[in-house]
Motif scaffolding. Structure first.
Motif, PDB file in Angstrom:
ATOM      1  N   PRO A   1       0.793  -1.234   0.000  1.00  0.00           N
ATOM      2  CA  PRO A   1       0.000   0.000   0.000  1.00  0.00           C
ATOM      3  C   PRO A   1       0.825   1.284   0.000  1.00  0.00           C
ATOM      4  O   PRO A   1       0.525   2.209  -0.778  1.00  0.00           O
ATOM      5  N   ALA A   2       1.840   1.383   0.834  1.00  0.00           N
ATOM      6  CA  ALA A   2       2.587   2.643   0.922  1.00  0.00           C
ATOM      7  C   ALA A   2       3.191   3.029  -0.421  1.00  0.00           C
ATOM      8  O   ALA A   2       3.125   4.188  -0.836  1.00  0.00           O
ATOM      9  N   PHE A   3       3.753   2.047  -1.119  1.00  0.00           N
ATOM     10  CA  PHE A   3       4.386   2.331  -2.406  1.00  0.00           C
ATOM     11  C   PHE A   3       3.338   2.479  -3.506  1.00  0.00           C
ATOM     12  O   PHE A   3       3.486   3.294  -4.414  1.00  0.00           O
ATOM     13  N   ALA A   4       2.288   1.668  -3.418  1.00  0.00           N
ATOM     14  CA  ALA A   4       1.245   1.745  -4.445  1.00  0.00           C
ATOM     15  C   ALA A   4       0.562   3.102  -4.429  1.00  0.00           C
ATOM     16  O   ALA A   4       0.202   3.642  -5.479  1.00  0.00           O
ATOM     17  N   ARG A   5       0.392   3.698  -3.239  1.00  0.00           N
ATOM     18  CA  ARG A   5      -0.222   5.034  -3.146  1.00  0.00           C
ATOM     19  C   ARG A   5       0.620   6.082  -3.870  1.00  0.00           C
ATOM     20  O   ARG A   5       0.094   6.950  -4.561  1.00  0.00           O
ATOM     21  N   GLN A   6       1.931   5.970  -3.726  1.00  0.00           N
ATOM     22  CA  GLN A   6       2.802   6.905  -4.464  1.00  0.00           C
ATOM     23  C   GLN A   6       2.651   6.697  -5.963  1.00  0.00           C
ATOM     24  O   GLN A   6       2.568   7.639  -6.742  1.00  0.00           O
ATOM     25  N   LYS A   7       2.611   5.417  -6.331  1.00  0.00           N
ATOM     26  CA  LYS A   7       2.469   5.090  -7.758  1.00  0.00           C
ATOM     27  C   LYS A   7       1.138   5.598  -8.299  1.00  0.00           C
ATOM     28  O   LYS A   7       1.049   6.052  -9.441  1.00  0.00           O
ATOM     29  N   ARG A   8       0.115   5.477  -7.459  1.00  0.00           N
ATOM     30  CA  ARG A   8      -1.218   5.919  -7.880  1.00  0.00           C
ATOM     31  C   ARG A   8      -1.188   7.390  -8.303  1.00  0.00           C
ATOM     32  O   ARG A   8      -1.817   7.784  -9.290  1.00  0.00           O
ATOM     33  N   MET A   9      -0.446   8.209  -7.550  1.00  0.00           N
ATOM     34  CA  MET A   9      -0.313   9.624  -7.905  1.00  0.00           C
ATOM     35  C   MET A   9       0.451   9.782  -9.223  1.00  0.00           C
ATOM     36  O   MET A   9       0.091  10.593 -10.070  1.00  0.00           O
ATOM     37  N   GLN A  10       1.485   8.938  -9.365  1.00  0.00           N
ATOM     38  CA  GLN A  10       2.295   9.030 -10.596  1.00  0.00           C
ATOM     39  C   GLN A  10       1.485   8.646 -11.840  1.00  0.00           C
ATOM     40  O   GLN A  10       1.771   9.116 -12.936  1.00  0.00           O
ATOM     41  N   LEU A  11       0.487   7.774 -11.642  1.00  0.00           N
ATOM     42  CA  LEU A  11      -0.344   7.387 -12.797  1.00  0.00           C
ATOM     43  C   LEU A  11      -1.007   8.609 -13.407  1.00  0.00           C
ATOM     44  O   LEU A  11      -1.172   8.700 -14.627  1.00  0.00           O
ATOM     45  N   GLU A  12      -1.405   9.546 -12.583  1.00  0.00           N
ATOM     46  CA  GLU A  12      -2.081  10.744 -13.090  1.00  0.00           C
ATOM     47  C   GLU A  12      -1.108  11.593 -13.908  1.00  0.00           C
ATOM     48  O   GLU A  12      -1.467  12.135 -14.942  1.00  0.00           O
ATOM     49  N   GLU A  13       0.138  11.707 -13.419  1.00  0.00           N
ATOM     50  CA  GLU A  13       1.162  12.429 -14.198  1.00  0.00           C
ATOM     51  C   GLU A  13       1.409  11.733 -15.533  1.00  0.00           C
ATOM     52  O   GLU A  13       1.500  12.366 -16.583  1.00  0.00           O
ATOM     53  N   ARG A  14       1.518  10.415 -15.440  1.00  0.00           N
ATOM     54  CA  ARG A  14       1.777   9.641 -16.662  1.00  0.00           C
ATOM     55  C   ARG A  14       0.638   9.835 -17.660  1.00  0.00           C
ATOM     56  O   ARG A  14       0.859   9.967 -18.862  1.00  0.00           O
ATOM     57  N   TYR A  15      -0.581   9.847 -17.138  1.00  0.00           N
ATOM     58  CA  TYR A  15      -1.753  10.038 -17.991  1.00  0.00           C
ATOM     59  C   TYR A  15      -1.647  11.368 -18.744  1.00  0.00           C
ATOM     60  O   TYR A  15      -1.907  11.434 -19.954  1.00  0.00           O
ATOM     61  N   ALA A  16      -1.237  12.403 -18.040  1.00  0.00           N
ATOM     62  CA  ALA A  16      -1.095  13.719 -18.676  1.00  0.00           C
ATOM     63  C   ALA A  16      -0.045  13.675 -19.791  1.00  0.00           C
ATOM     64  O   ALA A  16      -0.250  14.223 -20.884  1.00  0.00           O
ATOM     65  N   HIS A  17       1.059  12.996 -19.526  1.00  0.00           N
ATOM     66  CA  HIS A  17       2.106  12.883 -20.559  1.00  0.00           C
ATOM     67  C   HIS A  17       1.602  12.089 -21.770  1.00  0.00           C
ATOM     68  O   HIS A  17       1.866  12.448 -22.918  1.00  0.00           O
ATOM     69  N   LEU A  18       0.898  10.998 -21.493  1.00  0.00           N
ATOM     70  CA  LEU A  18       0.391  10.165 -22.588  1.00  0.00           C
ATOM     71  C   LEU A  18      -0.645  10.918 -23.412  1.00  0.00           C
ATOM     72  O   LEU A  18      -0.710  10.791 -24.627  1.00  0.00           O
ATOM     73  N   LYS A  19      -1.426  11.727 -22.736  1.00  0.00           N
ATOM     74  CA  LYS A  19      -2.445  12.516 -23.433  1.00  0.00           C
ATOM     75  C   LYS A  19      -1.781  13.508 -24.391  1.00  0.00           C
ATOM     76  O   LYS A  19      -2.219  13.666 -25.534  1.00  0.00           O
ATOM     77  N   ALA A  20      -0.721  14.107 -23.920  1.00  0.00           N
ATOM     78  CA  ALA A  20       0.018  15.044 -24.776  1.00  0.00           C
ATOM     79  C   ALA A  20       0.631  14.293 -25.955  1.00  0.00           C
ATOM     80  O   ALA A  20       0.596  14.778 -27.096  1.00  0.00           O
ATOM     81  N   TYR A  21       1.163  13.107 -25.674  1.00  0.00           N
ATOM     82  CA  TYR A  21       1.753  12.302 -26.754  1.00  0.00           C
ATOM     83  C   TYR A  21       0.704  11.971 -27.814  1.00  0.00           C
ATOM     84  O   TYR A  21       0.955  12.040 -29.022  1.00  0.00           O
ATOM     85  N   SER A  22      -0.484  11.611 -27.359  1.00  0.00           N
ATOM     86  CA  SER A  22      -1.553  11.182 -28.265  1.00  0.00           C
ATOM     87  C   SER A  22      -1.877  12.261 -29.305  1.00  0.00           C
ATOM     88  O   SER A  22      -2.178  11.962 -30.462  1.00  0.00           O
ATOM     89  N   GLU A  23      -1.777  13.547 -28.876  1.00  0.00           N
ATOM     90  CA  GLU A  23      -2.110  14.643 -29.799  1.00  0.00           C
ATOM     91  C   GLU A  23      -1.177  14.688 -31.004  1.00  0.00           C
ATOM     92  O   GLU A  23      -1.581  15.099 -32.087  1.00  0.00           O
TER      93      GLU A  23
END
Lengths: 199, 575
Positions: free
Chosen positions: B193-215
């Motif tokens: 859980p402790a590490f997964a919670r950090q990763k969970r936040m990083q998923l949102e950053e990654r999503y933003a990067h992927l969204k920019a890539y998609s354009e």
């Protein structure tokens, strides 16, 4: 040449896949764009099978649509009937004069339709009937039915015979090559005779 | 020189060209030929795993260790592999990982029609959708790059018409195949859980990067044509659109999660009438509609089954010119068990004994059809055993009338835990393992029970009977299914026994081990026309004018018909 649409239809296990491979190779040798589509898995266990082959300058869809097939090669009579509405006006059906009962007929749930060839002839401009099983037997193996039918198709298509023979040499393994070249020739001649008898 | 490849062959070639070192799968139509073809490249460690979850986990390990990795499965296989997939999406990769999901619109060889594009959004992993074999190969390379660039597994979603259509492909020389170094990083690879919670936040950053890539992804492109009609499409539907609407403007989406909102808006603003044309679910359409754009999709295009050029034309224009009429009264030709199939006598007996049969997935599912007609259920891989237990729990009086039927490959895939449950929870079910020593339906792949690897090299063979004993089944039996008297006696006895039992009917698939028995024919003097032999559903036997006949071109000499004939009318031909 305008896009040519060909359907190979039959019963799972009859060797439609090898025939379509050779046909596609012929198309590639013409420098044409080509697409083919077939279905694997459950249908192959004795079910109704179809392979779509399309060749032309540029081909997008891998599927032949209803009413757009230039040629249908039917490995079995009932399958010819099942797919006949895919033929375009003026298209040709090559049909193997062989009957294989589906399980629905074997178990008495449905009759095998009578007079299939007559029905086909009433609707299609050209129907080439060929006893591919017998011709294959004569050249040495009933498994060569597929290449006999390919020979019959070649008789009808505007592609040099030598190209077909070369495609067979490229696709068929060496030990079965002679048999398949003979099978092709038998179908090629057989379709020629059938066409003469028809006219 | 271009080569004609199926989508599956092209994906395998992509694995070879783009540096994949490890590839794993469990067979499943229409995905099977991917790993079969990867097996031709000796540089790649290719394997069949017992099921898709295990294949995925092998792939996850390989990726974290640093190798470029490919894992392939049919759409329903992703359900099995979903557990590792969803959390691996948190951890991310070391070597790039591409998961191929081969969906089956139209259910040519599947039990459902789920649209796995929804998995990309659900698991938060980028998705690529090729439209032909060239793209299928290219997208393996692109997917591996995206995977490494954005630290995420990538879904390569194909469908039957991509996997099993041949189109022309330009081949390239392979790039170097070197695994990256493994670096221990528990915050990345230990998802507590402790590490997964950090990763969970990083998923949102990654999503933003992927969204920019998609354009700006080159695989998302506009093909400008007539601006009166614009179509947004992906996958095989693109090919149908090109023929149905040759002059329309097209936004072809190859990278379909996350979607390029700006590009979609730009396209929508530039065309008068906007359509979304996609096979199965309104995946693109729902997204575009939530953007507030006016678009026509599933109001007119079907969401069930495959699309085609004609279906699109009809949806747009109403009925077109009538084409040749479909012949009436053409009897259907369902697939059947082959002549000589070792499954046939089993189902004949199960019907005769009037048992409830929970079934499973494989050729033997055909035992549900007439005339064998001896299966009550088929839901998913491995379900037969737990479902038999459920039958028994719901209706204790059915315990002595219920059997589970499962194939050897399916048993290894996901039947074992069900058997453990039967033993653990006091079931008395009788389990029939139809062991034909192969994965037959998908085209005869090896599995852990066959003693051979994907490349047909010898390996340890799982002893299925010993395994059953080890999980606590005391009553195990191995019998040749062609011993029909013996099998009948055994089934009758075991269903009546108040404890679990396993009957392994062992005989290789007739398509891999040719039978060398003399063929049968029928002595028409002795045939009384009782049609008993018609009840085995053998394609080699037909019946007309009150006599049965054997077709010598189909008969393989198994002799099951002779065993059911009460008048000894079947005789062996001399070979």
């Amino acid at each position: 040449m305008p896009t040519q649409n060909i359907l190979l239809v039959g019963v799972g296990g009859q060797g439609t896949i090898l025939a379509s491979k050779i046909l596609a190779e012929v198309a590639v040798m013409q420098g044409l764009d080509v697409k083919m589509s077939e279905v694997h898995g459950m249908a192959q266990r004795g079910g109704s099978v179809v392979t779509h082959v399309r060749m032309g300058e540029q081909v997008h869809s891998p599927l032949v649509e209803e009413g757009e097939a230039d040629f249908i090669v039917a490995f079995e009579k009932l399958e010819a009937l099942r797919w006949a509405h895919y033929l375009r006006e003026g298209g040709s059906i090559v049909v193997n004069d062989q009957r294989i009962d589906p399980m629905t007929v074997i178990t008495g749930q449905a009759p095998y339709p009578p007079e299939i060839l007559e029905t086909l002839q009433a609707d299609a401009e050209e129907v080439v009937v060929i006893d591919a099983l017998q011709l294959a037997r004569e050249v040495g193996s009933i498994k060569a039915v597929n290449v006999v039918l390919l020979g019959a198709l070649a008789q009808k298509m505007q592609i040099e015979k030598s190209q077909w023979l070369e495609a067979i040499r490229r696709i068929v393994p060496a030990k079965a090559l002679d048999l398949n070249l003979q099978a092709f020739e038998a179908g090629f001649q057989g379709a020629g005779i059938a066409a003469q008898a028809d006219s | 020189m271009k080569t004609l490849l199926t989508g599956n062959e092209a994906i395998a070639r992509g694995a070879y060209e783009y540096g994949v070192t490890v590839a794993a799968a469990y067979p499943g139509t229409p995905s099977t030929e991917i790993l079969e073809n990867v097996g031709q490249y000796s540089e790649i460690k290719a394997q069949w795993s017992p099921n898709e979850k295990v294949a995925m986990e092998v792939a996850v390990g390989s990726s974290i260790a640093g190798a470029r990795t490919l894992v392939a499965m049919k759409h329903v296989g992703v359900n099995v592999a979903a557990d590792p997939l969803f959390t691996f999406a948190y951890a991310g990769v070391n070597g790039g990982l591409v998961l191929v999901s081969a969906d089956d619109p139209g259910m040519h060889s599947s039990q459902n029609e789920q649209d796995n594009r929804n998995y990309a959004k659900f698991a938060k992993i980028p998705m690529l959708e090729p439209s032909d074999s060239q793209e299928a190969k290219d997208y393996v390379g692109l997917g591996l790059s995206i995977s490494e660039q954005f630290d995420v597994p990538v879904l390569l979603r194909v469908t039957t018409r991509i996997s099993h259509s041949k189109t022309l492909v330009e081949l390239r020389d392979p790039m170097p195949r070197t695994a990256k170094a493994y670096v221990k990083d528990i915050k990345k690879y230990v998802m507590m859980p402790a590490f997964a919670r950090q990763k969970r936040m990083q998923l949102e950053e990654r999503y933003a990067h992927l969204k920019a890539y998609s354009e700006t992804a080159p695989v998302n492109r506009i093909e400008w044509g007539n601006r009166r009609v614009g179509v947004i499409t992906s996958g095989i539907a693109y090919q149908y659109v090109k023929e149905a609407l040759p002059s329309a403007s097209i936004l072809k989406l190859g990278f379909t999660w996350p979607l390029p909102n700006q590009l979609i808006k730009e396209f929508a603003a530039a065309v008068e009438k906007l359509y979304v044309i996609e096979e199965n679910e309104p995946y693109l359409e729902d997204h575009i509609k939530t953007m507030g754009l006016a678009v026509v999709g599933k109001e007119i295009f079907p969401s069930v089954g495959e699309l085609s050029v004609r279906i699109i034309e009809r949806a747009l224009d109403g009925p077109l010119q009538t084409v040749g009429k479909r012949a009436a009264n053409v009897p259907v030709r369902p697939p059947v068990l082959c002549p000589g199939c070792p499954h046939r006598p089993v189902f004949y007996l199960l019907k005769q004994l009037q048992l409830f049969v929970t079934g499973d997935i494989g050729c033997y599912t055909l035992g549900a059809l007439p005339p064998l007609d001896a299966m009550d259920t088929c839901i998913c891989m491995g379900a037969s055993l737990p479902m038999a237990l459920g039958f028994e729990k719901a209706h204790p009086e059915l315990a002595e009338k219920t059997v589970a039927v499962i194939g050897d490959s399916t048993f290894v895939h996901s039947g074992i835990t069900g058997l453990i449950d039967i033993v653990y929870n006091g079931g008395t079910s009788t389990v029939l393992i139809l062991d034909n020593s192969t994965t037959a339906m998908t085209g005869h792949q090896e599995h852990p029970g066959t003693g051979k690897t994907l490349r047909r090299e010898p390996t340890a063979a799982l002893d299925i009977e010993a395994l059953c004993k080890a999980v606590g089944v005391k009553r195990t039996f191995v019998i040749d299914p062609f011993d029909m008297e013996g099998l009948k006696t055994l089934i009758k006895r075991e269903v009546a026994t108040r404890e679990p039992s396993v009957i392994i009917t062992k005989r290789p698939c007739v398509l891999i081990v040719k039978q060398d028995e003399p063929l049968l024919s029928i002595d028409h003097e002795k045939c009384v026309g009782c049609k008993m032999c018609m009840r085995i559903g053998c394609p080699a036997i037909s019946h007309a004018n009150k006599k049965s006949t054997v077709n010598p071109a189909l008969c393989v000499g198994c002799g099951v018909c002779a065993q059911v004939c009460k008048f000894n009318a079947f005789v062996r031909e001399v070979r």
